[in-house]
Write a protein that holds these residues in place. Sequence first.
Motif, short mmCIF file in Angstrom:
data_model
loop_
_atom_site.label_atom_id
_atom_site.label_comp_id
_atom_site.label_asym_id
_atom_site.label_seq_id
_atom_site.Cartn_x
_atom_site.Cartn_y
_atom_site.Cartn_z
N GLN A 1 11.27 12.47 3.86
CA GLN A 1 12.19 11.90 4.84
C GLN A 1 13.40 12.81 5.08
O GLN A 1 13.89 12.92 6.21
CB GLN A 1 12.66 10.52 4.38
N ASN B 1 6.29 0.83 0.67
CA ASN B 1 7.52 0.31 0.06
C ASN B 1 7.43 -1.18 -0.22
O ASN B 1 7.96 -1.67 -1.22
CB ASN B 1 8.71 0.60 0.97
N THR B 2 6.77 -1.88 0.68
CA THR B 2 6.58 -3.33 0.48
C THR B 2 5.77 -3.59 -0.79
O THR B 2 6.10 -4.48 -1.59
CB THR B 2 5.89 -3.96 1.70
N GLN C 1 16.17 2.48 2.17
CA GLN C 1 15.24 1.55 1.54
C GLN C 1 14.48 2.23 0.40
O GLN C 1 14.27 1.64 -0.67
CB GLN C 1 14.26 1.02 2.58
N THR C 2 14.07 3.48 0.65
CA THR C 2 13.35 4.22 -0.39
C THR C 2 14.26 4.50 -1.58
O THR C 2 13.85 4.37 -2.74
CB THR C 2 12.80 5.54 0.18
N THR D 1 6.51 1.95 5.25
CA THR D 1 6.96 0.56 5.12
C THR D 1 5.96 -0.25 4.30
O THR D 1 6.35 -1.05 3.42
CB THR D 1 7.14 -0.08 6.50
N GLN E 1 18.12 4.59 12.34
CA GLN E 1 16.78 4.16 11.94
C GLN E 1 16.25 5.02 10.79
O GLN E 1 15.68 4.50 9.83
CB GLN E 1 15.82 4.23 13.13
N TYR F 1 6.05 6.24 9.32
CA TYR F 1 6.98 5.21 8.86
C TYR F 1 6.30 3.85 8.73
O TYR F 1 6.73 3.02 7.92
CB TYR F 1 8.19 5.14 9.78
N SER F 2 5.24 3.63 9.49
CA SER F 2 4.48 2.38 9.29
C SER F 2 3.82 2.39 7.91
O SER F 2 3.86 1.39 7.17
CB SER F 2 3.41 2.23 10.38
N ARG G 1 15.62 3.69 6.74
CA ARG G 1 14.37 3.80 5.98
C ARG G 1 14.57 4.67 4.73
O ARG G 1 13.98 4.39 3.68
CB ARG G 1 13.28 4.36 6.87
#
Length: 317
Positions: free
Chosen positions: A26, A305-306, A181-182, A302, A174, A298-299, A178
């Motif tokens: 990233q 990460n979930t 979040q990581t 995500t 954006q 990024y999908s 992200r």
Amino acid sequence: MNEQQKQEFLTKLKTAIDLETDLATQAAIIGAYNDTSEKNKPKLYVKPDPQKPEEPVYVDASQIKTSTGEWIILALPFVAMVVVPILFAITRSGSYFSYLLSVLVPIGLSVASSIRIKRRVKQYNDDLFCSYEDKKRSWKKAKEATAEENRRAQIRYSDNLTDWQASKDENTAQLQSRLGQTRQLLRRLYAQNFIYDKYRTLPALTSIYEYFITGRCDELTGPHGAYNMYEDEVRKDTVISQLNLVIQHLEQIRQNQYMLYQQVNLIQRQSQQIAYELSKISSYTQNIMQLSAVSAYYSALTAKNTEISANLQLMGG
């Protein structure tokens, strides 16, 4: 550590490696976006003012080119005043009137030629002045037109710059969201203190992981533990401990740090694919999340990460 503890440790270690890899990827994507964004930043192009015409240099009679015939006519009075008396003295003939006439006629011709030259000078200077005035009027019109064109260009530039900045702020927000979040997931994972702070780097994590899965180590601490083995290999330059040096010497680490080699290759492959797609952007405004490679990465991130977040919840983290 027993087998169950070892498996739990390896799971956390592998999760940390994945998250560190995602952070590096990233960061590379953000760098590529910033480069593309700066390249596409609106630029102000203004036309320079047209060159002002130079003022004319007016001439006098001495600067007008005089023909040979005109020079002869101008010289006639002086020739007549010298030559005619000599001829009359030699020949002792002719009347006073004829002598006077022989002098006055050349003088008259000379005066007429002089007037003609003065008229030529005046005409030349008049033409020069008129030409300069025409050029000056054209220059003023061109200058006004340029000023108006530059004014419109300034307005377009200001509007484009505002749109560009808004788009950059939105995309950066954006990307940073992200990334945050990581980072948050990685902080939650490291909060479980399964590995010492010093070794929370991608080179150290991958080396220690390899030590365990290849059976070279069963413990982290102690003289034969993973920490000691890693420090020994760093001292001997068997492994590279700094990620920036790893990237510079990627092929050299393939033998001794194969997992790190794989992770760095993954970072480069994913970030370069997105950087290539970003490089095609030519507009001032573009939601980069709509780009296919960016959206796909990024999908997947995500979703990953979930899953990691859910696993951390089960681990009590």
